[in-house]
Design a protein around this motif. Structure first.
Motif, short mmCIF file in Angstrom:
data_model
loop_
_atom_site.label_atom_id
_atom_site.label_comp_id
_atom_site.label_asym_id
_atom_site.label_seq_id
_atom_site.Cartn_x
_atom_site.Cartn_y
_atom_site.Cartn_z
N CYS A 216 3.98 -10.19 5.50
CA CYS A 216 2.83 -9.67 6.25
C CYS A 216 1.66 -10.65 6.18
O CYS A 216 0.93 -10.83 7.17
CB CYS A 216 2.40 -8.32 5.69
SG CYS A 216 3.59 -7.02 6.02
N ASP B 111 0.80 -1.23 0.00
CA ASP B 111 0.00 0.00 0.00
C ASP B 111 0.84 1.28 0.00
O ASP B 111 0.29 2.39 0.07
CB ASP B 111 -1.04 0.00 1.13
CG ASP B 111 -0.42 -0.10 2.52
OD1 ASP B 111 0.79 0.13 2.66
OD2 ASP B 111 -1.17 -0.42 3.47
N ASP C 270 -0.51 -7.67 2.03
CA ASP C 270 -0.52 -6.34 2.66
C ASP C 270 -1.96 -5.89 2.93
O ASP C 270 -2.18 -5.02 3.79
CB ASP C 270 0.21 -5.33 1.77
CG ASP C 270 0.90 -4.24 2.61
OD1 ASP C 270 1.30 -4.52 3.75
OD2 ASP C 270 1.03 -3.10 2.12
N HIS D 192 7.77 -7.90 1.16
CA HIS D 192 7.07 -7.30 2.30
C HIS D 192 5.64 -7.88 2.45
O HIS D 192 5.26 -8.36 3.52
CB HIS D 192 7.02 -5.78 2.10
CG HIS D 192 6.13 -5.07 3.06
ND1 HIS D 192 6.54 -4.67 4.30
CD2 HIS D 192 4.83 -4.68 2.96
CE1 HIS D 192 5.55 -4.08 4.94
NE2 HIS D 192 4.49 -4.06 4.14
N HIS E 185 2.71 -6.78 10.86
CA HIS E 185 3.81 -5.99 10.31
C HIS E 185 5.02 -6.04 11.24
O HIS E 185 6.15 -6.04 10.76
CB HIS E 185 3.37 -4.55 10.04
CG HIS E 185 2.82 -4.35 8.65
ND1 HIS E 185 1.63 -4.90 8.24
CD2 HIS E 185 3.31 -3.66 7.57
CE1 HIS E 185 1.40 -4.56 6.96
NE2 HIS E 185 2.41 -3.81 6.54
ZN LIG Z 1 2.69 -3.06 4.59
#
Ligand SMILES: [Zn+2]
Ligand SMILES: NC(=O)C1=CN([C@@H]2O[C@H](COP(=O)(O)OP(=O)(O)OC[C@H]3O[C@@H](n4cnc5c(N)ncnc54)[C@H](O)[C@@H]3O)[C@@H](O)[C@H]2O)C=CC1
Ligand SMILES: O=C(CO)COP(=O)(O)O
Length: 334
Positions: free
Chosen positions: A250, A104, A147, A246, A225
């Motif tokens: 997550c 994001d 995410d 990432h 996170h």
């Molecule tokens: Zn993130």
């Protein structure tokens, strides 16, 4: 408090061709484009272009960029983040042109290139060309789901911090963030995924805006996170050759943290299974093996996650090794 949210958001096929119009509407005349080696091919504009790794390898001196009145970031997470960071350092607006949908950061007012991450102005415009994004590597589009599911545990953690620690809490941004995630999960579980990329991009843009409204990453970043940041730390500490993304980290974190929430609240029964199924459906990793980490690293990350930053979550004062191992085993992560 002044909240900055994007003035223009264009999400459609061929959107990149509207960059010139958007610049004109914003009265911006001389942009510098920041991109990566795999995405330079999309930068068919008559503007100066630089690679993000070059920007990151030098000390930014304002006088070297004096001729530019804005920065345009074209690419994946790191290209966007670097562009946002440069714009912040120069004090000029940032335009986000994502070529994929892996997190994001495409719309958020956060720079996470420097750890810990910090808040800056949100991008003044987001130009998401879904024709380009649809063609981006499938793995990046799967990571984006990770995410988004994060918002579920992030909001549960935020509410917990409000109840247990009296932390400032914004119901409107929490509902916004949670609804975005719930809708995408339900879509993914009940469809043939033909609209997945479009819906994912919209969800990630919405998530970035929820962060801007809250003026904090709280609606989109909780214990899941913290777990991902802990994995990043351990990658550096042990010089691990793992190229997990990432969003992938997550997503796996969300499976485990939603399980912890479930254990404290019967109404949440089945949540972690649902989240895991949605990740599986888009081929995102759900186990340590798929992520590329040894089981011991997952366990260590779970035990240090609560110390990453001062953010109260379902991890509270932390898990010991046995609790961490049990959690990872019971959720099928190890
Ligand atoms: Zn993130
Ligand atoms: N500011 C924020 O809120 C956040 C920022 N981030 C940033 O994002 C980074 C992670 O981003 P990711 O995208 O997961 O990884 P990445 O940016 O490290 O890697 C993505 C790779 O995909 C390539 N790529 C992108 N679009 C492509 C396309 N259309 N065709 C072919 N290749 C393409 C890029 O060139 C790059 O090599 C983090 O390191 C952090 O800097 C991550 C989370 C939140
Ligand atoms: O990745 C993020 C939100 O999805 C940014 O959050 P952090 O505040 O944890 O860096």
């Amino acid at each position: 408090m002044i909240i900055t949210t994007p003035r223009f958001t264009i999400i459609e096929d061929g959107a990149i061709n509207k960059l010139k119009d958007v610049l004109k509407k914003l009265n911006l005349k001389n942009p510098l484009v920041i991109t990566g080696k795999h995405t330079k091919k999309y930068c068919k504009f008559p503007y100066d272009i630089e690679y993000y790794d070059k920007i990151l390898s030098q000390t930014i001196k304002k006088q070297d960029y004096i001729q530019y009145d804005c920065i345009v970031g074209v690419g994946g997470g790191r290209a966007i983040d670097t562009g946002k960071y440069l714009a912040y350092k120069l004090g000029v607006p940032f335009i986000s042109v994502p070529t994929t949908a892996s997190n994001d950061g495409i719309a958020s007012p956060i720079v996470s290139i420097k750890k810990p991450s910090f808040m800056v102005e949100a991008p003044i415009a987001i130009i998401a060309d879904t024709e380009i994004i649809k063609k981006s590597p499938k793995r990046l589009l799967s990571a984006g789901m990770g995410d988004i599911v994060s918002n579920i545990t992030a909001v549960l953690d935020w509410k917990l911090a409000y109840k247990e620690k009296g932390e400032r809490y914004s119901e409107s941004s929490a509902i916004f963030s949670k609804t975005i995630a719930k809708e995408l999960i339900n879509y993914v579980l009940n469809s043939d995924l033909s609209e997945y990329t479009n819906k994912l991009v919209k969800a990630l843009v919405g998530s970035g805006i929820a962060i801007a409204i809250a003026n904090s990453s709280r609606p989109a970043s909780g214990s899941e996170h913290l777990f991902s940041h802990a994995l990043d730390m351990l990658k550096e500490k042990y010089n691990l050759n793992v190229n997990s993304l990432h969003g992938e980290q997550c997503g796996v974190g969300t499976i485990m943290m939603s399980y912890l929430h479930e254990k404290e609240n019967k109404k949440l029964s089945g949540l972690s299974t649902k989240i895991k199924e949605s990740l599986k459906k888009v081929n995102a990793p759900t186990t340590s093996k798929e992520l590329g980490f040894d089981e011991d690293i997952i366990i260590e990350a779970l035990t240090i996650a609560h110390k990453i930053r001062n953010r109260w979550t379902i991890l509270r004062d932390g898990l010991n090794r046995e609790e961490a191992k049990k959690l990872a085993e019971e959720t099928g992560v190890i």
